[in-house]
Write a protein that holds these residues in place. Structure first.
Motif, mmCIF file in Angstrom:
data_model
loop_
_atom_site.group_PDB
_atom_site.id
_atom_site.type_symbol
_atom_site.label_atom_id
_atom_site.label_comp_id
_atom_site.label_asym_id
_atom_site.label_seq_id
_atom_site.Cartn_x
_atom_site.Cartn_y
_atom_site.Cartn_z
ATOM 1 N N GLU A 54 0.827 -1.208 0.000
ATOM 2 C CA GLU A 54 0.000 0.000 0.000
ATOM 3 C C GLU A 54 0.857 1.251 0.000
ATOM 4 O O GLU A 54 1.874 1.325 0.688
ATOM 5 C CB GLU A 54 -0.903 0.015 1.239
ATOM 6 C CG GLU A 54 -1.789 1.229 1.335
ATOM 7 C CD GLU A 54 -2.627 1.231 2.606
ATOM 8 O OE1 GLU A 54 -2.968 2.344 3.044
ATOM 9 O OE2 GLU A 54 -2.954 0.157 3.152
ATOM 10 N N SER A 56 -0.283 5.291 0.384
ATOM 11 C CA SER A 56 -1.398 6.232 0.513
ATOM 12 C C SER A 56 -0.854 7.645 0.658
ATOM 13 O O SER A 56 0.109 7.883 1.379
ATOM 14 C CB SER A 56 -2.279 5.882 1.713
ATOM 15 O OG SER A 56 -1.559 6.002 2.915
ATOM 16 N N LEU A 67 -7.842 11.509 2.518
ATOM 17 C CA LEU A 67 -7.189 10.601 1.586
ATOM 18 C C LEU A 67 -7.164 11.247 0.201
ATOM 19 O O LEU A 67 -8.207 11.563 -0.365
ATOM 20 C CB LEU A 67 -7.922 9.256 1.527
ATOM 21 C CG LEU A 67 -7.279 8.200 0.637
ATOM 22 C CD1 LEU A 67 -5.875 7.848 1.114
ATOM 23 C CD2 LEU A 67 -8.142 6.958 0.573
ATOM 24 N N LEU A 70 -4.710 6.550 -3.425
ATOM 25 C CA LEU A 70 -4.379 5.257 -2.825
ATOM 26 C C LEU A 70 -3.920 4.268 -3.886
ATOM 27 O O LEU A 70 -4.526 4.151 -4.951
ATOM 28 C CB LEU A 70 -5.611 4.700 -2.098
ATOM 29 C CG LEU A 70 -5.470 3.346 -1.404
ATOM 30 C CD1 LEU A 70 -4.452 3.429 -0.273
ATOM 31 C CD2 LEU A 70 -6.819 2.889 -0.874
#
Length: 180
Positions: A54, A56, A67, A70
């Motif tokens: 991941e 982000s 956010l 992503l």
């Protein structure tokens, strides 16, 4: 002698330390309203990008984190972005295999100013880097339009003054002619 050599080998530890180094920008990024800007995040590691679980990007505010973009399990998920960033952010997908998780923020707005954090997760390892977006101002085209508007307004005012002053039948002049 062989027994002594065997004991010596047993006390030497074998180091297998995995590391993950994430870097952003050392200097603040400046942008003008309406322009596109790139925020940098590079992963320097012996871990191949396909093993990075991941990445982000979040805008960190005092009260909450938004956010921005992503990357999860080898896929970019733009639909998970906060509403104010949808359709304005994108990874450079050709650069991801090289460990480059920088992204482009399109059509910068004044509310985009702030601190952005790039968090990278690979197995049990995680690391983050920050980038500061500041000094959001007007672009050159905005300034040129403003100067053009001011110049046009001044020219129109000057023209009105010239027309008024050159008119032969001004109120003062016509009053003087009638009394004589």
């Amino acid at each position: 002698m062989d027994l002594l050599m065997l004991a010596f080998v047993a006390v030497i530890p074998v180091l297998s330390v995995e590391s993950l180094l994430v870097s952003g920008s050392d200097v603040s990024i400046s942008a003008s309203v309406g322009e596109d800007v790139t925020l940098s995040c590079s992963v320097d590691s012996h871990i191949p990008p396909e093993h990075i679980e991941e990445v982000s990007w979040k805008k960190t505010d005092e009260d909450e984190d938004l956010l921005v973009l992503l990357y999860l399990n080898n896929k970019t998920l733009p639909e998970s972005s906060d509403e104010q960033y949808r359709d304005r952010v994108e990874f450079f997908t050709d650069e991801i295999p090289k460990g480059n998780f920088s992204f482009r923020l399109k059509r910068v707005r004044t509310e985009d100013k702030g601190v952005y954090m790039c968090q990278v997760f690979a197995g049990e390892l995680s690391f983050s880097a920050t980038v500061v977006l500041e000094r959001l101002g007007f672009s050159v085209s905005h300034i040129m339009v403003l100067i053009l508007c001011i110049t046009a307004s001044g020219s129109a005012l000057l023209l009105c003054c010239l027309i008024y002053c050159r008119s032969p039948n001004t109120v003062k002049g016509s009053t003087v002619q009638r009394t004589q």
